[in-house]
Design a protein around this motif. Structure first.
Motif, PDB file in Angstrom:
ATOM      1  N   SER A 175       0.981  -1.165  -0.245  1.00 46.85           N
ATOM      2  CA  SER A 175      -0.078   0.034  -0.050  1.00 46.85           C
ATOM      3  C   SER A 175       0.788   1.379   0.040  1.00 46.85           C
ATOM      4  CB  SER A 175      -0.967   0.192   1.150  1.00 46.85           C
ATOM      5  OG  SER A 175      -1.772   1.060   1.355  1.00 46.85           O
ATOM      6  N   ASP A 176       0.412   2.338  -0.476  1.00 49.18           N
ATOM      7  CA  ASP A 176       1.380   3.540  -0.791  1.00 49.18           C
ATOM      8  C   ASP A 176       0.482   4.527   0.304  1.00 49.18           C
ATOM      9  OD1 ASP A 176      -1.133   3.859  -2.098  1.00 49.18           O
ATOM     10  OD2 ASP A 176      -0.064   4.962  -3.760  1.00 49.18           O
ATOM     11  N   LYS A 177      -0.093   4.138   1.101  1.00 45.18           N
ATOM     12  CA  LYS A 177      -0.879   5.091   2.063  1.00 45.18           C
ATOM     13  C   LYS A 177      -0.091   5.813   3.049  1.00 45.18           C
ATOM     14  CE  LYS A 177      -5.371   3.276   1.437  1.00 45.18           C
ATOM     15  NZ  LYS A 177      -5.955   4.429   1.039  1.00 45.18           N
ATOM     16  N   HIS A 178      -0.388   7.042   3.591  1.00 47.68           N
ATOM     17  CA  HIS A 178       0.378   7.680   4.556  1.00 47.68           C
ATOM     18  C   HIS A 178      -0.451   7.913   5.639  1.00 47.68           C
ATOM     19  CE1 HIS A 178       4.117   8.237   1.801  1.00 47.68           C
ATOM     20  NE2 HIS A 178       3.002   8.263   0.846  1.00 47.68           N
ATOM     21  N   LEU A 179       0.332   8.008   6.765  1.00 46.09           N
ATOM     22  CA  LEU A 179      -0.306   8.230   8.207  1.00 46.09           C
ATOM     23  C   LEU A 179      -0.250   9.840   8.351  1.00 46.09           C
ATOM     24  CD1 LEU A 179      -1.867   6.705  10.407  1.00 46.09           C
ATOM     25  CD2 LEU A 179       0.061   6.505  11.585  1.00 46.09           C
ATOM     26  N   ILE A 180      -1.396  10.408   8.676  1.00 44.09           N
ATOM     27  CA  ILE A 180      -1.295  11.694   9.257  1.00 44.09           C
ATOM     28  C   ILE A 180      -2.228  11.648  10.655  1.00 44.09           C
ATOM     29  CG2 ILE A 180      -1.185  12.593   6.942  1.00 44.09           C
ATOM     30  CD1 ILE A 180      -4.248  13.569   7.313  1.00 44.09           C
ATOM     31  N   LYS A 181      -1.730  12.855  11.421  1.00 49.24           N
ATOM     32  CA  LYS A 181      -2.377  13.129  12.716  1.00 49.24           C
ATOM     33  C   LYS A 181      -3.393  14.323  12.579  1.00 49.24           C
ATOM     34  CE  LYS A 181       0.087  13.664  15.972  1.00 49.24           C
ATOM     35  NZ  LYS A 181       1.060  13.353  17.255  1.00 49.24           N
ATOM     36  N   VAL A 182      -4.453  14.314  12.851  1.00 48.96           N
ATOM     37  CA  VAL A 182      -5.494  15.455  12.818  1.00 48.96           C
ATOM     38  C   VAL A 182      -5.873  15.855  14.304  1.00 48.96           C
ATOM     39  CG1 VAL A 182      -7.621  16.508  11.668  1.00 48.96           C
ATOM     40  CG2 VAL A 182      -6.022  15.104  10.286  1.00 48.96           C
ATOM     41  N   TYR A 183      -6.096  16.947  14.738  1.00 48.29           N
ATOM     42  CA  TYR A 183      -6.411  17.380  16.008  1.00 48.29           C
ATOM     43  C   TYR A 183      -7.841  17.933  15.815  1.00 48.29           C
ATOM     44  CZ  TYR A 183      -1.836  16.858  17.737  1.00 48.29           C
ATOM     45  OH  TYR A 183      -0.519  16.273  18.178  1.00 48.29           O
ATOM     46  N   GLY A 184      -8.706  17.860  16.817  1.00 46.22           N
ATOM     47  CA  GLY A 184     -10.033  18.501  16.917  1.00 46.22           C
ATOM     48  C   GLY A 184      -9.788  19.406  18.026  1.00 46.22           C
ATOM     49  N   GLU A 185     -10.923  20.244  18.339  1.00 46.90           N
ATOM     50  CA  GLU A 185     -10.863  21.432  19.073  1.00 46.90           C
ATOM     51  C   GLU A 185     -10.697  21.141  20.813  1.00 46.90           C
ATOM     52  OE1 GLU A 185     -13.514  24.811  17.337  1.00 46.90           O
ATOM     53  OE2 GLU A 185     -14.650  23.025  16.825  1.00 46.90           O
ATOM     54  N   ASP A 186     -10.700  19.673  21.001  1.00 51.44           N
ATOM     55  CA  ASP A 186     -10.579  19.497  22.452  1.00 51.44           C
ATOM     56  C   ASP A 186      -9.131  18.824  22.500  1.00 51.44           C
ATOM     57  OD1 ASP A 186     -10.773  17.153  20.747  1.00 51.44           O
ATOM     58  OD2 ASP A 186     -12.045  16.120  22.106  1.00 51.44           O
ATOM     59  N   SER A 187      -8.079  19.257  21.637  1.00 51.05           N
ATOM     60  CA  SER A 187      -6.758  18.845  21.717  1.00 51.05           C
ATOM     61  C   SER A 187      -6.621  17.573  21.588  1.00 51.05           C
ATOM     62  CB  SER A 187      -6.112  19.403  22.945  1.00 51.05           C
ATOM     63  OG  SER A 187      -6.446  18.840  24.155  1.00 51.05           O
ATOM     64  N   TYR A 188      -7.569  16.823  21.355  1.00 43.13           N
ATOM     65  CA  TYR A 188      -7.160  15.299  21.128  1.00 43.13           C
ATOM     66  C   TYR A 188      -7.025  15.081  19.662  1.00 43.13           C
ATOM     67  CZ  TYR A 188      -8.355  13.923  26.339  1.00 43.13           C
ATOM     68  OH  TYR A 188      -8.374  14.083  27.281  1.00 43.13           O
ATOM     69  N   SER A 189      -6.283  13.878  18.916  1.00 44.57           N
ATOM     70  CA  SER A 189      -6.211  13.716  17.943  1.00 44.57           C
ATOM     71  C   SER A 189      -6.781  12.377  17.363  1.00 44.57           C
ATOM     72  CB  SER A 189      -4.638  13.863  17.661  1.00 44.57           C
ATOM     73  OG  SER A 189      -3.966  12.764  18.336  1.00 44.57           O
ATOM     74  N   ARG A 190      -6.719  12.177  15.855  1.00 45.54           N
ATOM     75  CA  ARG A 190      -7.046  11.079  15.392  1.00 45.54           C
ATOM     76  C   ARG A 190      -6.223  10.887  14.331  1.00 45.54           C
ATOM     77  NH1 ARG A 190     -11.758   7.568  15.099  1.00 45.54           N
ATOM     78  NH2 ARG A 190     -12.770   9.058  16.361  1.00 45.54           N
ATOM     79  N   SER A 191      -5.690   9.668  14.110  1.00 49.39           N
ATOM     80  CA  SER A 191      -4.646   9.221  12.986  1.00 49.39           C
ATOM     81  C   SER A 191      -5.595   8.634  11.836  1.00 49.39           C
ATOM     82  CB  SER A 191      -3.520   8.233  13.621  1.00 49.39           C
ATOM     83  OG  SER A 191      -2.882   8.961  14.482  1.00 49.39           O
ATOM     84  N   LEU A 192      -5.273   8.950  10.521  1.00 43.47           N
ATOM     85  CA  LEU A 192      -5.708   8.656   9.305  1.00 43.47           C
ATOM     86  C   LEU A 192      -4.764   8.082   8.366  1.00 43.47           C
ATOM     87  CD1 LEU A 192      -8.411  11.604   8.862  1.00 43.47           C
ATOM     88  CD2 LEU A 192      -8.881   9.320   9.825  1.00 43.47           C
ATOM     89  N   TRP A 193      -5.070   7.076   7.729  1.00 42.79           N
ATOM     90  CA  TRP A 193      -4.301   6.601   6.442  1.00 42.79           C
ATOM     91  C   TRP A 193      -4.845   7.132   5.179  1.00 42.79           C
ATOM     92  CZ3 TRP A 193       0.027   3.962   7.124  1.00 42.79           C
ATOM     93  CH2 TRP A 193       0.374   3.305   8.194  1.00 42.79           C
ATOM     94  N   ILE A 194      -4.150   7.928   4.617  1.00 50.40           N
ATOM     95  CA  ILE A 194      -4.698   8.502   3.144  1.00 50.40           C
ATOM     96  C   ILE A 194      -3.736   8.421   2.183  1.00 50.40           C
ATOM     97  CG2 ILE A 194      -5.775  10.340   4.675  1.00 50.40           C
ATOM     98  CD1 ILE A 194      -3.342  12.391   3.768  1.00 50.40           C
ATOM     99  N   SER A 195      -4.000   8.572   0.995  1.00 54.33           N
ATOM    100  CA  SER A 195      -3.347   8.116  -0.120  1.00 54.33           C
ATOM    101  C   SER A 195      -2.576   9.445  -0.322  1.00 54.33           C
ATOM    102  CB  SER A 195      -4.265   7.794  -1.488  1.00 54.33           C
ATOM    103  OG  SER A 195      -4.913   8.770  -1.685  1.00 54.33           O
ATOM    104  N   PRO A 196      -1.612   9.307  -1.256  1.00 56.20           N
ATOM    105  CA  PRO A 196      -0.544  10.377  -1.556  1.00 56.20           C
ATOM    106  C   PRO A 196      -1.575  11.716  -2.454  1.00 56.20           C
ATOM    107  CG  PRO A 196       0.699   8.655  -2.474  1.00 56.20           C
ATOM    108  CD  PRO A 196      -0.864   8.231  -1.863  1.00 56.20           C
ATOM    109  N   GLY A 197      -2.635  11.186  -3.181  1.00 57.38           N
ATOM    110  CA  GLY A 197      -3.351  12.206  -3.723  1.00 57.38           C
ATOM    111  C   GLY A 197      -4.540  12.646  -3.191  1.00 57.38           C
ATOM    112  N   ALA A 198      -4.842  12.300  -1.881  1.00 57.93           N
ATOM    113  CA  ALA A 198      -5.857  12.945  -0.987  1.00 57.93           C
ATOM    114  C   ALA A 198      -6.106  14.367  -0.709  1.00 57.93           C
ATOM    115  CB  ALA A 198      -5.990  12.005   0.225  1.00 57.93           C
ATOM    116  N   THR A 199      -7.237  14.898  -1.218  1.00 59.35           N
ATOM    117  CA  THR A 199      -7.428  16.458  -0.955  1.00 59.35           C
ATOM    118  C   THR A 199      -8.010  16.727   0.433  1.00 59.35           C
ATOM    119  OG1 THR A 199      -9.487  16.162  -1.957  1.00 59.35           O
ATOM    120  CG2 THR A 199      -7.747  16.599  -3.665  1.00 59.35           C
ATOM    121  N   THR A 200      -8.198  18.253   0.676  1.00 59.88           N
ATOM    122  CA  THR A 200      -8.525  18.371   1.925  1.00 59.88           C
ATOM    123  C   THR A 200     -10.020  17.935   1.931  1.00 59.88           C
ATOM    124  OG1 THR A 200      -7.016  20.492   2.072  1.00 59.88           O
ATOM    125  CG2 THR A 200      -8.871  20.525   3.268  1.00 59.88           C
TER     126      THR A 200
END
Length: 540
Positions: A108-133
């Motif tokens: 798989s060519d997916k990459h892992l990113i970390k996104v924060y919520g407004e409560d300062s907690y985060s969630r990790s997501l596997w996304i492809s290189p071409g994933a848009t906002t």
């Protein structure tokens, strides 16, 4: 038991312990066994060392264990796939925006990113290189179980520098993240942003006539509405002009300079507001820069106002010395400049993003009413218990929605009646139904309420309700109108031994805050605009 070293050899077995020869261990030298409360006797313990004490083994270093260990004469299969690390945040440096120590899925060519919520907690997501906002926001809406699909955005935050920028829907998330420094505190935040495309709906509010160039070009005499239409239709860009305070790079002082924004770039005038070519100085190229709003700019950079923004090259790492800081006189001026930068840089792409943002919720609703249902939703059915023969399943979807609304209204009437019945505690027990609503933010301060509304977009009708910090048992309605936040006091009052809430000295009474909000979502009353967008915080 204590073992002491003895000089001479002795071979007397211990009376209270039997040693199995197969389990015996040898110890170099002899030992003397001393028991408390007994006579001293000597014995020899034959101990076999677990590991030969050779010079090649260093006990202070770990011993390598091969992945395929022998067990019962059979080796484990080497084809077992590696297991990804389920907690990559624990393997990353503190506050690092880049996740390390995690194994991506095989093939798989997916990459892992970390996104924060407004409560300062985060969630990790596997996304492809071409994933848009837009695609990442859709994934977060599904995983966070958000109640609506509209106006969500990814915000690029630089807490140390006080910078933030709303990513455009077509931007590639991994390309944006590639410009960050690994040692920095840059992060992505998932939150509402109602003002992302508001200039398409109300261009006059965002582009005042005084800031549109009236020079002798094709755009002379163009109104704000014509500015947007002409820009998106033909690509012809008029000039945006006005005074801004700019921070001098070698000093901490700020200087008032006249700027011009054109398709070719940003220019400043060295002589007042002159447009002559010999007085114009080239500042930046629009194709290779990003625009950030600056939070708390007066404290961080000594700006003359808090309406500050900055521009920087989009491909370079953010450094404080590379920022071009500009300060406007009010929020409308800053919004005009930042919106113009976006329009001049992306042009028709923004209009496509705007059209997709309007059509996306409709497509999601259609999918929701077809076969795209979770198992939990599929296991729930609407029931009608009004008949004498028992309950029946409501098959018609419109009838089920109508029954749901009627049940909710009946529950509200019962709750309101229960809380307003005259009794000994009626004066001290108001209805608490507002505490379950997304627009209620508890005891936040006035400044914090303004910050929350500004973060989610200064659009007309954005509101929240909070507890008053100066008046006991009172509430405050914070409402955005014309890029400004206004605050209205909600006062409890009693009439006929029942408690009500009012904002106009008792002329209009409401049994609870929920009824107050529902009324002003349809009628302005004493407010300048109707309540439209509740200020909500999402937890990932």
């Amino acid at each position: 038991m204590k073992l002491t070293r003895q000089s001479e050899d002795c071979n007397i077995p211990c009376a209270h312990q039997r040693l199995n020869p197969s389990e015996a261990m040898e110890v170099a030298g002899s030992w003397k066994e001393v028991f408390e409360g007994s006579e001293v006797g000597s014995s020899t313990l034959t101990l076999a060392p677990l590991l030969a004490d050779t010079a090649s083994v260093r006990r202070s270093q770990p011993i390598l264990i091969t992945p395929n260990r022998m067990k019962g004469g059979e080796s484990l299969s080497s084809s077992v796939p590696s297991i990804p690390n389920p907690f990559p945040e624990l393997c990353s440096p503190s506050q690092s925006p880049v996740l390390i120590g995690s194994v991506p899925p095989l093939s798989s060519d997916k990459h892992l990113i970390k996104v924060y919520g407004e409560d300062s907690y985060s969630r990790s997501l596997w996304i492809s290189p071409g994933a848009t906002t837009r695609e990442v926001c859709h994934m977060l809406v599904q995983t966070a179980h958000c109640s609506d699909q509209e106006n969500w955005a990814l915000i690029e935050l630089h807490p140390t520098l006080g910078l933030e920028r709303c990513l455009e829907d077509h931007e590639l998330v991994l390309e944006v993240q590639a410009t960050w420094s690994i040692k920095g505190d840059t992060k992505l935040q998932f939150r509402k942003n109602y003002a992302k495309y508001e200039f398409f709906r109300k261009p006059v509010l965002f582009f005042p006539e005084s800031m549109i160039s009236d020079s002798a070009d094709v755009t002379k005499g163009m109104t704000s509405s014509e500015l947007i239409q002409n820009l998106l239709r033909s690509g012809t860009c008029p000039e945006i002009q006005g005074f801004l305070h700019v921070r001098e790079p070698s000093r901490k002082a700020w200087k008032r300079v006249y700027f011009f924004l054109r398709r070719s770039g940003l220019y400043s005038s060295t002589k007042g507001s002159s447009k002559e070519p010999r007085h114009l100085q080239y500042v930046a190229d629009l194709e290779n820069l990003n625009v950030y709003t600056v939070v708390n700019s007066h404290k961080l950079y000594g700006a003359p106002s808090d309406f500050t923004f900055c521009i920087k090259p989009s491909r370079d790492h953010i450094r404080a010395q590379d920022l071009k800081l500009l300060s406007a006189e009010n929020e409308q001026t800053r919004t005009c400049w930042t919106s113009a930068f976006r329009l001049f840089k992306y042009g028709k792409q923004l209009q496509c993003n705007y059209q997709l943002s309007k059509s996306a919720p409709q497509r999601l609703d259609v999918a929701k009413h077809t076969d795209v249902k979770s198992e939990s939703e599929a296991s729930l059915v609407a029931m009608d218990f009004s008949g004498k023969a028992g309950g029946r399943v409501i098959q018609n979807p419109s009838e089920a929605q109508s029954a749901e609304r009627e049940e909710g209204q009946a529950w509200r009437r019962r709750e309101a009646l229960r809380c307003s019945l005259p009794n000994q505690n009626s004066g001290a027990r108001p209805s608490s139904i507002h505490r379950t609503q997304p627009w209620f933010h508890g005891g936040v301060s006035r400044k914090e309420a303004q910050r929350l509304i500004e973060e989610q977009g200064l659009v007309d009708g954005m509101f929240l309700i909070r507890e008053s910090q100066q008046h006991a048992q009172c509430f405050v309605l914070s409402l955005c109108c014309k890029l400004k936040t206004k605050h209205y006091l909600v006062i409890p009052c009693e009439e006929g031994e029942r408690k009500y809430y009012t904002m106009d000295d008792g002329i209009t009474l409401f049994i609870d805050l929920l009824q107050l909000v529902e009324f002003h979502q349809i009628n302005k009353g004493i407010l300048p605009v109707c309540l439209k967008h509740p200020c909500v915080c999402v937890a990932l």
